[in-house]
Motif scaffolding. Structure first.
Motif: not given
Ligand code: 1HN
Length: 340
Positions: A79-85, A105-107, A159-161
């Motif tokens: 992960c790049i933050t605790q909640s996001l990849y 979900s992806a962007l 992903i991390p969320t």
């Protein structure tokens, strides 16, 4: 610690118990203390390594040929933050990344090369540099490259969320490439042209049916805004991407933003609880994150962890794309911002 206390902790540990008073301060800090750290990835330094992945493995074998941008404070956690990849995905001419779907979900933000497409629920969209494309949760998606250049884009996923909530499901489609069900541009015409079908009644958390936000349109809007008004002291010119049918974020777990900073402008310091990933689409400048300065140029990615002060300086007219978990925090009443 006294021996009596230690012995007591050992006795209760056998019963699955541990004393709160030893951890209370860390559990409920006076303000966020993210284990994520500020970091910058320079595309000019990464590009050759991304291209080398194309010689190491095929897109089909990899399923998704991606190099993950791992936060240096969170190594091994994808992960790049605790909640996001976030990751950089490469697809070579003639390759396909097979169709699948998942509850994450992806962007995508297209960075380098042209000729690739992504398909969401049976509709393809050609990927052009700067385009912001989404793959809502549980929609089938595949990518292909019909051109003659390698194409690289940034993936951002929640992903991390989803992992935190233990709510992940995934499945492969029966065919590698989805058959085309609608012509290119269909979703944009039906949902993204200030028009909606009469019987369309989305719920507030529904993802948008518009799955591509073409850079050309965003850029023209931002240029018009920048020409018409003075930059905001903290934000310069910043707009959020929305689901045009509801005004909410394109996907329930990820907000995305576009920001234009005129050459020579410096923003005042700002901090917010949503750790944010930034990508420089145009121009160059500096990001001062909690006192450390990072120089960024086109296609560079930098991350500002929760509650870290950010100041941006543009050397040239600059356009930044960014994304964060802001809608999750807002839905839970947790989001805070401080403009200094
Ligand atoms: C995924 O489906 C994609 O569809 C990219 O391009 C990265 C990382 C983890 C899980 C699924 C894609 C992903 C991913």
């Amino acid at each position: 610690m006294t021996d009596a206390r230690r012995a007591y902790y050992d006795r209760i540990a056998a019963h699955g118990l541990t004393p709160l008073w030893e951890v209370l301060g860390a559990l409920v800090p006076p303000e966020p203390r993210s284990p994520a750290v500020p970091a910058l990835w320079r595309y000019a330094e990464l590009r050759e390594h991304v291209m080398e992945a194309g010689r190491v493995i095929t897109a089909e074998e990899a399923e998704r040929r991606v190099l993950i941008l791992e936060n240096p404070g969170l190594r091994g956690q994808s992960c790049i933050t605790q909640s996001l990849y976030a990751g950089l995905q490469l697809i070579l001419p003639g390759e396909v990344a097979p169709a699948h779907r998942h509850t994450q979900s992806a962007l995508r933000l297209v960075l380098d090369g042209e000729g690739a497409y992504t398909a969401v629920d049976g509709e393809r969209t050609t990927m052009r540099r700067g385009d912001f494309i989404i793959t809502p949760a549980w929609t089938f998606h595949d990518h292909g490259n019909l051109g003659d250049q390698p194409v690289v884009w940034l993936d951002g996923l929640d992903i991390p969320t989803v992992r935190f909530l233990d709510a992940g499901f995934a499945e492969k489609a029966v065919t590698q490439v989805q058959s085309v069900a609608r012509p290119e541009g269909d979703a944009l015409a039906r949902y993204g042209a200030n028009l909606l079908p009469l019987d369309y009644a989305p719920k507030p958390a529904d993802p948008t049916r518009v799955f591509v936000y073409p850079h050309e349109k965003t850029r023209a809007a931002m240029q018009a805004i920048a020409a018409a008004s003075a930059p905001d002291p903290h934000l310069a010119h910043k707009q959020r991407y929305v689901n045009p049918a509801t005004g909410t974020s394109p996907m329930p777990t990820i907000a995305a933003f576009t920001q234009a900073i005129p050459a020579g402008f410096e923003t005042r310091a700002l901090r917010s609880t949503d750790g944010t990933i930034h990508v420089c689409l145009e121009g160059s400048g500096e990001a001062e994150i909690a006192g450390t300065t990072y120089r960024f140029a086109e296609n560079d990615v930098f991350v500002v962890p929760s509650w870290h002060r950010l100041q941006l300086r543009a050397s040239r007219d600059t356009m930044l794309f960014s994304f964060s978990d802001r809608p999750v925090q807002q839905a839970l009443g947790l989001w805070r911002e401080e403009r200094l």
